[in-house]
Design an enzyme around this catalytic site. Sequence first.
Site, PDB file in Angstrom:
ATOM      1  N   LYS A 201      -4.347  14.517  15.186  1.00  0.00           N
ATOM      2  CA  LYS A 201      -4.850  14.367  13.818  1.00  0.00           C
ATOM      3  C   LYS A 201      -6.055  15.284  13.691  1.00  0.00           C
ATOM      4  CE  LYS A 201      -3.963  11.425  10.314  1.00  0.00           C
ATOM      5  NZ  LYS A 201      -2.764  10.715   9.918  1.00  0.00           N
TER       6      LYS A 201
ATOM      7  N   GLY B  17      -2.436  -1.751  -4.623  1.00  0.00           N
ATOM      8  CA  GLY B  17      -2.598  -0.290  -4.682  1.00  0.00           C
ATOM      9  C   GLY B  17      -1.321   0.366  -5.165  1.00  0.00           C
ATOM     10  N   VAL B  18      -1.331   0.834  -6.416  1.00  0.00           N
ATOM     11  CA  VAL B  18      -0.124   1.490  -6.936  1.00  0.00           C
ATOM     12  C   VAL B  18      -0.402   2.978  -7.105  1.00  0.00           C
ATOM     13  CG1 VAL B  18       1.240  -0.399  -7.853  1.00  0.00           C
ATOM     14  CG2 VAL B  18      -0.663   0.451  -9.209  1.00  0.00           C
ATOM     15  N   GLY B  19      -0.561   3.641  -5.954  1.00  0.00           N
ATOM     16  CA  GLY B  19      -0.764   5.086  -5.918  1.00  0.00           C
ATOM     17  C   GLY B  19       0.528   5.782  -5.538  1.00  0.00           C
TER      18      GLY B  19
ATOM     19  N   VAL C 124       2.246   5.845  -2.892  1.00  0.00           N
ATOM     20  CA  VAL C 124       3.238   5.017  -2.191  1.00  0.00           C
ATOM     21  C   VAL C 124       3.578   3.776  -3.021  1.00  0.00           C
ATOM     22  CG1 VAL C 124       3.744   3.684  -0.113  1.00  0.00           C
ATOM     23  CG2 VAL C 124       2.392   5.777   0.062  1.00  0.00           C
TER      24      VAL C 124
HETATM   25  P1  NAD Z   1      -3.290   6.808  -3.206  1.00  0.00           P
HETATM   26  O1  NAD Z   1      -4.697   7.243  -3.100  1.00  0.00           O
HETATM   27  O2  NAD Z   1      -2.305   7.655  -3.939  1.00  0.00           O
HETATM   28  O3  NAD Z   1      -3.211   5.343  -3.864  1.00  0.00           O
HETATM   29  C1  NAD Z   1      -4.055   4.300  -3.498  1.00  0.00           C
HETATM   30  C2  NAD Z   1      -4.152   3.343  -4.672  1.00  0.00           C
HETATM   31  O4  NAD Z   1      -4.920   2.232  -4.263  1.00  0.00           O
HETATM   32  C3  NAD Z   1      -4.848   3.936  -5.894  1.00  0.00           C
HETATM   33  O5  NAD Z   1      -4.116   3.609  -7.064  1.00  0.00           O
HETATM   34  C4  NAD Z   1      -6.221   3.264  -5.881  1.00  0.00           C
HETATM   35  O6  NAD Z   1      -6.762   3.098  -7.199  1.00  0.00           O
HETATM   36  C5  NAD Z   1      -5.898   1.938  -5.260  1.00  0.00           C
HETATM   37  N1  NAD Z   1      -7.025   1.294  -4.568  1.00  0.00           N
HETATM   38  C6  NAD Z   1      -7.997   1.882  -3.849  1.00  0.00           C
HETATM   39  N2  NAD Z   1      -8.816   0.940  -3.339  1.00  0.00           N
HETATM   40  C7  NAD Z   1      -8.330  -0.253  -3.746  1.00  0.00           C
HETATM   41  C8  NAD Z   1      -8.717  -1.583  -3.540  1.00  0.00           C
HETATM   42  N3  NAD Z   1      -9.793  -1.887  -2.801  1.00  0.00           N
HETATM   43  N4  NAD Z   1      -7.976  -2.575  -4.106  1.00  0.00           N
HETATM   44  C9  NAD Z   1      -6.890  -2.279  -4.853  1.00  0.00           C
HETATM   45  N5  NAD Z   1      -6.477  -1.021  -5.092  1.00  0.00           N
HETATM   46  C10 NAD Z   1      -7.193  -0.030  -4.540  1.00  0.00           C
HETATM   47  O7  NAD Z   1      -2.827   6.548  -1.702  1.00  0.00           O
HETATM   48  P2  NAD Z   1      -1.340   6.518  -1.149  1.00  0.00           P
HETATM   49  O8  NAD Z   1      -0.926   7.879  -0.734  1.00  0.00           O
HETATM   50  O9  NAD Z   1      -0.490   5.720  -2.100  1.00  0.00           O
HETATM   51  O10 NAD Z   1      -1.538   5.697   0.203  1.00  0.00           O
HETATM   52  C11 NAD Z   1      -1.787   4.295   0.162  1.00  0.00           C
HETATM   53  C12 NAD Z   1      -2.096   3.828   1.581  1.00  0.00           C
HETATM   54  O11 NAD Z   1      -0.992   4.116   2.446  1.00  0.00           O
HETATM   55  C13 NAD Z   1      -3.310   4.511   2.226  1.00  0.00           C
HETATM   56  O12 NAD Z   1      -3.946   3.578   3.072  1.00  0.00           O
HETATM   57  C14 NAD Z   1      -2.692   5.611   3.079  1.00  0.00           C
HETATM   58  O13 NAD Z   1      -3.517   5.950   4.181  1.00  0.00           O
HETATM   59  C15 NAD Z   1      -1.418   4.942   3.535  1.00  0.00           C
HETATM   60  N6  NAD Z   1      -0.342   5.880   3.852  1.00  0.00           N
HETATM   61  C16 NAD Z   1       0.118   6.732   2.907  1.00  0.00           C
HETATM   62  C17 NAD Z   1       1.151   7.616   3.211  1.00  0.00           C
HETATM   63  C18 NAD Z   1       1.695   8.550   2.171  1.00  0.00           C
HETATM   64  O14 NAD Z   1       2.820   9.067   2.376  1.00  0.00           O
HETATM   65  N7  NAD Z   1       1.016   8.801   1.063  1.00  0.00           N
HETATM   66  C19 NAD Z   1       1.712   7.605   4.491  1.00  0.00           C
HETATM   67  C20 NAD Z   1       1.230   6.689   5.455  1.00  0.00           C
HETATM   68  C21 NAD Z   1       0.202   5.824   5.108  1.00  0.00           C
END
Ligand code: NAD
Length: 354
Positions: free
Chosen positions: A78, A179-181, A183
Site C-alpha cells: 500500500k 454511507g451511500v457513497g 460503494v
Molecule cells: P465514499 O467516500 O464514496 O462514500 C462514503 C460515504 O459515507 C459518503 O456518502 C459519506 O458522506 C458517508 N459518510 C462519511 N462518514 C460518515 C459517517 N460517520 N456516518 C455516515 N456516513 C458517513 O467511499 P466509498 O468508496 O463508498 O467507500 C466506503 C468505505 O468502503 C470506505 O471505508 C472505503 O475505505 C471502503 N472500501 C471502498 C472500496 C471501493 O471500491 N470504493 C473498496 C474497499 C473498501
Amino acid sequence: MQKLIEAWSGEAVVARYDRAAQAWMFIAIHDTTLGAAMGGCRMKVYGSPEDALRDAMRLAEGMTCKWATVGFDLGGGKSVLAVPRRLEGAEREGLLRRFGRLIDSLRGAYACGPDLGTTPEDMAVIAQETAHVHGGTRQGETADPGPYTALGVWAGIRAAVRHTFGSNELTGRSVLIEGVGDVGRPLARLLHDSGARILVSDIEAERAGAMASEVGGEVVAAQDVYNTPCDVYAPCAVGATLNAETIPALRCRIVAGSANNQLSRPEDAEQLYARGILYAPDYVINAGGATALPLLGRGEQTEAQIRDRIAGFERALEEIFSEAAAGNESPLHAAARRVERVLEARRRERWPER
Ligand code: NAD
C-alpha cells in the site's frame, strides 16, 4: 520512524520526501510470498509522517490478507501520499507524476490503484509515468471499483443471511447501509433488486434522502444507526464503527459491509461473537474492487467472468462462517487461518528447503 519499521512484520518500506509539494511518499511492502505487491494509494493530510507510515503499514498488511483470501498471486502493499493540504491542479498532477516515477523505479515490486483520497483520474496521471498502476490506463480510461466492491458485499450478505437464517433469499430482509457513497449506492440498488428492505444513513442527509427515495427505503439518522433493529448492518462509510460503545447497542444479526478496518480493535470480534452477531471479515467481503481492477487492467477476462469471480465471495464466506461455527469462534479467526494456510502452502512450494 525507526521504531515503527523495526516493529513491523512487513518486508520493506520506501520513503521519499517530495520537496516541491512538501509531501511524504511512503510505499509499504508487507508480504510478497504470493507475488509482487499491489494495493491502493491513499492521499491524505496526516498529523505526522509517522502516522502516515503507520497507516501505510497497516493497510499493506490488510492487502496481504485480501490477496491470499481471494486467490490472487499478488503480495500485500500500500502507498500513502501524506500531503500538507488538499492538492489540486498542476500541484497535484506534479506530485502524482513524481510518485509514478518512484513506483516505476521499483520495476514492478509494487503496483498501485485508487484508494481514499485518490481517484481513477489520478491513476491515469500516474499511468503516464509507469505501467505499474491499475484503475486508470495509459489511454486515460478509468474504472470505478465501487460497483465491484458492492457486488462482493452483496454476495457476502447472501452468505451471511444463509448462515444465519438458513437461506440466502434476501426478500424481506432488512439491511441498514451506513454511507451511500461509491460503494453504498450500488449496494443499495443490488439489494433493492433482490427484494431487501433498505435503510440508509449518511452524514450527508441529502444523499441519504435521495438514495432512500430511489430504492423506496427509509432514512435513519446518523445517531440512530447502531440501535436501529435490522437483519444486517452494512458499514460502508468509515472504519472503527464497531467498538466498545456501539457493539452493546447493536440490534442486528449480521455485520457485513465494505468499510476498511471496521473493528476498532481485533478483540471487538469477540464482543460481536459473544452477542451472537455474525461478522463478515472486512478484508474478505470488501475485496471486489481489488479483484476487478487488475483483471480489467489485464483485459483477459470479460465483464461477466469478472463479476462471476466476485460473486464467488459468497462461497468463500460460507466456508469461513462454517469453519468458525465448527470451532465456536469469530469468523475473523477462521479468515486469518485461511490466509496463513495459503501463505504457508506457497512458502513450502517456493522454499522447500526452509
Ligand atoms: P465514499 O467516500 O464514496 O462514500 C462514503 C460515504 O459515507 C459518503 O456518502 C459519506 O458522506 C458517508 N459518510 C462519511 N462518514 C460518515 C459517517 N460517520 N456516518 C455516515 N456516513 C458517513 O467511499 P466509498 O468508496 O463508498 O467507500 C466506503 C468505505 O468502503 C470506505 O471505508 C472505503 O475505505 C471502503 N472500501 C471502498 C472500496 C471501493 O471500491 N470504493 C473498496 C474497499 C473498501
